[in-house]
Design an enzyme around this catalytic site. Structure first.
Site, mmCIF file in Angstrom:
data_model
loop_
_atom_site.group_PDB
_atom_site.id
_atom_site.type_symbol
_atom_site.label_atom_id
_atom_site.label_comp_id
_atom_site.label_asym_id
_atom_site.label_seq_id
_atom_site.Cartn_x
_atom_site.Cartn_y
_atom_site.Cartn_z
ATOM 1 N N ASP A 108 0.818 -1.216 0.000
ATOM 2 C CA ASP A 108 0.000 0.000 0.000
ATOM 3 C C ASP A 108 0.856 1.272 0.000
ATOM 4 O O ASP A 108 2.071 1.226 0.235
ATOM 5 C CB ASP A 108 -0.952 0.014 1.211
ATOM 6 C CG ASP A 108 -0.307 -0.518 2.484
ATOM 7 O OD1 ASP A 108 0.931 -0.489 2.569
ATOM 8 O OD2 ASP A 108 -1.031 -0.952 3.387
ATOM 9 N N ASN A 117 -7.738 -2.759 14.023
ATOM 10 C CA ASN A 117 -9.128 -3.072 13.667
ATOM 11 C C ASN A 117 -9.212 -4.305 12.774
ATOM 12 O O ASN A 117 -10.241 -4.573 12.172
ATOM 13 C CB ASN A 117 -9.786 -1.868 12.973
ATOM 14 C CG ASN A 117 -9.053 -1.491 11.692
ATOM 15 O OD1 ASN A 117 -8.075 -2.127 11.317
ATOM 16 N ND2 ASN A 117 -9.528 -0.455 11.020
ATOM 17 N N HIS A 140 -7.327 -4.827 10.045
ATOM 18 C CA HIS A 140 -6.999 -4.622 8.623
ATOM 19 C C HIS A 140 -5.707 -5.326 8.240
ATOM 20 O O HIS A 140 -4.823 -5.532 9.075
ATOM 21 C CB HIS A 140 -6.996 -3.128 8.229
ATOM 22 C CG HIS A 140 -5.836 -2.324 8.717
ATOM 23 N ND1 HIS A 140 -5.949 -0.985 9.047
ATOM 24 C CD2 HIS A 140 -4.526 -2.630 8.909
ATOM 25 C CE1 HIS A 140 -4.761 -0.521 9.397
ATOM 26 N NE2 HIS A 140 -3.888 -1.498 9.324
ATOM 27 N N GLU A 158 -9.708 -2.086 5.126
ATOM 28 C CA GLU A 158 -10.376 -1.781 6.392
ATOM 29 C C GLU A 158 -11.640 -2.631 6.553
ATOM 30 O O GLU A 158 -12.145 -3.176 5.570
ATOM 31 C CB GLU A 158 -10.759 -0.289 6.410
ATOM 32 C CG GLU A 158 -9.579 0.668 6.237
ATOM 33 C CD GLU A 158 -8.714 0.801 7.494
ATOM 34 O OE1 GLU A 158 -8.592 -0.169 8.269
ATOM 35 O OE2 GLU A 158 -8.131 1.888 7.684
#
Ligand code: F6R
Length: 252
Positions: free
Chosen positions: A67, A136, A138, A143
């Protein structure tokens, strides 16, 4: 899934570095999928040391990063281009032409993502994908969502991700709100996956991701369906997992 319980971060980093080194030695023209963030730093440091001692040759390796923040140029110190150069790629024998990171400066998101998927295809897919785990759940910047993503796409970063990553920026307002990330499908198509976790703050999400329900609300949970995944964690991050503490290697 194999689970390796290391005693601390340093030990986990050595184990992870050994696994990457084995891949490079056994298949010198491997395509490595790379992650940024704090977790892989120790493994990268170890690989650099082994390279400098002459034990590892990266001349035929290609790397594909997960990313990049949308809008950051490679010279920006918070960009993942900069991170990779600073912490790994700039210290091993690999040329820029062999390393790929999404182009954060491409304003056309569709083009940036299509170009990156074409690169992954041209490389013939990923031999070993290295991942970290977000608070979270990810992986990459995939996400929590209503569905698992496929190819590279532009994401709006979750508030919790922006807060977690603010530590790398002068202020939380400087954290970009969007990123280009490889999709879940591309990650799942990697031949092997190694996910690294460290620290007590990750213990709940680690349990949910690897011992809970498979759901796009916890994107990493999809890894339970991959046939060759290794989870390398320290005791603190694996503290809530139902594994026997005195065993170092677990099969699940
Ligand atoms: C990094 C990435 C992220 C991180 C994750 C964990 O390229 O894609 O998924 O792996 O946010 O970050 P750390 O290791 O900083 O806790």
């Amino acid at each position: 899934m194999k689970i390796i319980c290391a005693k601390d971060y340093e030990h986990a980093s050595k184990i992870a570095a050994n696994m990457i080194a084995a891949q490079v030695i056994m298949k010198p023209d491997s395509v490595l999928g790379l992650a940024t963030g704090s977790t892989p730093l120790g493994a990268y440091e170890q690989l650099i040391e082994w390279h400098q001692k002459g034990y590892l040759n990266f001349s035929k390796i290609r790397t594909i990063n997960l990313d990049e923040y949308r809008g950051l140029c490679p010279e920006n110190e918070q960009s993942y281009h900069f991170y990779m150069k600073e912490h790994f790629l700039g210290h091993i024998n690999i040329t820029n032409e062999q390393t790929y990171i999404p182009d954060g400066t491409e304003p056309d998101a569709d083009k940036a993502c299509a170009d990156y998927d074409a690169i992954i295809d041209t490389c013939g897919g990923i031999d070993l994908q290295i991942l970290g785990l977000g608070h979270n759940g990810h992986i990459g910047f995939n996400e929590p969502e209503a569905f698992f993503s496929k190819g590279t796409h532009c994401v709006k970063l979750a508030e919790s991700t922006i807060r977690a990553n603010a530590r790398f920026f002068a202020s939380i307002n400087d954290v970009p709100k969007e990123a280009y990330t490889m999709g879940i499908k591309s990650i799942m198509q990697a031949k092997k996956i190694m996910i690294m976790v460290s620290g007590e703050a990750k213990k709940d999400i680690v349990r949910q991701a690897f011992f809970g329900t498979i759901t796009p609300q916890v994107p990493a949970s999809v890894l339970q369906l991959h046939r060759d995944v290794v989870l390398v964690g320290d005791e603190a991050a694996l503290a809530e997992c139902p594994i026997e503490r005195d065993k170092e290697l677990w099969n699940r």
